[in-house]
Design an enzyme around this catalytic site. Sequence first.
Site, PDB file in Angstrom:
ATOM      1  CG  ASP A   1      -1.876   1.164   1.242  1.00  0.00           C
ATOM      2  OD1 ASP A   1      -2.457   1.453   0.188  1.00  0.00           O
ATOM      3  OD2 ASP A   1      -2.031   1.816   2.303  1.00  0.00           O
ATOM      4  CB  SER A   2       0.186   4.793  -0.526  1.00  0.00           C
ATOM      5  OG  SER A   2      -0.947   4.865   0.329  1.00  0.00           O
TER       6      SER A   2
ATOM      7  CB  CYS B   1      -3.175  -0.267  -2.384  1.00  0.00           C
ATOM      8  SG  CYS B   1      -3.401   1.354  -3.133  1.00  0.00           S
TER       9      CYS B   1
ATOM     10  CG  HIS C   1      -5.049   4.951   4.441  1.00  0.00           C
ATOM     11  ND1 HIS C   1      -4.530   4.431   3.278  1.00  0.00           N
ATOM     12  CD2 HIS C   1      -3.995   5.510   5.108  1.00  0.00           C
ATOM     13  CE1 HIS C   1      -3.225   4.671   3.235  1.00  0.00           C
ATOM     14  NE2 HIS C   1      -2.875   5.319   4.336  1.00  0.00           N
TER      15      HIS C   1
ATOM     16  CB  CYS D   1      -9.505   4.118   0.759  1.00  0.00           C
ATOM     17  SG  CYS D   1      -7.827   4.612   1.259  1.00  0.00           S
TER      18      CYS D   1
ATOM     19  CD  GLU E   1       0.069   7.034   5.560  1.00  0.00           C
ATOM     20  OE1 GLU E   1       1.216   7.077   6.013  1.00  0.00           O
ATOM     21  OE2 GLU E   1      -0.511   5.965   5.273  1.00  0.00           O
TER      22      GLU E   1
ATOM     23  CE1 TYR F   1       2.005   4.597  -3.868  1.00  0.00           C
ATOM     24  CE2 TYR F   1       0.556   2.697  -3.889  1.00  0.00           C
ATOM     25  CZ  TYR F   1       1.824   3.230  -3.795  1.00  0.00           C
ATOM     26  OH  TYR F   1       2.896   2.390  -3.629  1.00  0.00           O
TER      27      TYR F   1
HETATM   28  N1  DGL Z   1      -4.889   2.865   0.998  1.00  0.00           N
HETATM   29  C1  DGL Z   1      -4.878   3.012  -0.409  1.00  0.00           C
HETATM   30  C2  DGL Z   1      -6.172   2.665  -1.054  1.00  0.00           C
HETATM   31  O1  DGL Z   1      -6.784   1.718  -0.592  1.00  0.00           O
HETATM   32  C3  DGL Z   1      -4.141   4.230  -0.955  1.00  0.00           C
HETATM   33  C4  DGL Z   1      -4.588   5.537  -0.454  1.00  0.00           C
HETATM   34  C5  DGL Z   1      -3.688   6.668  -0.977  1.00  0.00           C
HETATM   35  O2  DGL Z   1      -2.488   6.560  -0.875  1.00  0.00           O
HETATM   36  O3  DGL Z   1      -4.254   7.650  -1.465  1.00  0.00           O
HETATM   37  O4  DGL Z   1      -6.596   3.234  -2.015  1.00  0.00           O
END
Ligand code: DGL
Length: 271
Positions: free
Chosen positions: A9-10, A72, A181, A179, A147, A41
Amino acid sequence: MTLLVGLFDSGLGGLTVLRQVQRHYPHTPCLYLGDTARVPYGTRSVEDIRAIAAEVVRWLRVEGVGALVMACNTSNALALDVAVAEAGVPVVGLIDSVAAAIDSDRVGVLATTATVASGAYRRSIHAVRPEAVVTEVACPAFVPLIEAGVLSGSELQEAANAYLAPLVEAQVDTVVMGCTHYPLLRELFSRLLPADVRLVDPAEAAVARLGPLLASLGDVPEGEQDATQAQASTRVCVTGCAASFEASALPWLGYRPDVQQVDLRLTADAP
Ligand code: DGL
């Protein structure tokens, strides 16, 4: 035979997927890559997201992963084909996994700008529920706040109020946290949505598919398994600062991992 499972993941978000893999398959060694030097990302171009996915998955392949779980959604939405081509091993996706878990025709999706623009969730849900009304909302403020360790407070609250309002207006009864996160904001979402709205974490459906896949590849657990074993057999790497990731990972994983900083470009010329 025990296969190494790769996840990337990012940044911190994919740890919500890793945690579930560890919980369900504690015997499985995992390699997690948080690409913190390039987070987020979700506001990047399609070309960037695809090039990054190629580089990260090539690195995971050289490290010897035997299966890949997409951790991700943004990479899954825009670069699943790239990941499959570079991995050379089976890849479990989040977005195709979740559609089977949807049992409603009034669905909301919260995701990054790139994921929403790709239409990947809408297509995937419509493939199994053509009548579904899918309301997608891009939430660009969430990942930078998460983050930075911001999981409460007025800035997050205001962003959440704005992002969730269209879902309340559309009277959705199911909301996909699109997402990785976002599951850490589950309580905030629950407070802002009507009580009967179901929150769906795509990782649950994806991780449920990993067991049968590992078994089909000949990976069968032996003896008693426990959470300590999962921690010991997991390697966590980042492209940015290892020390800050170690500290931030604690609430996500429930323990403080040893984190190693890696340079993905070292594998750029690998076969
Ligand atoms: N956690 C990631 C996702 O599920 C990336 C989020 C990001 O870096 O913008 O899309």
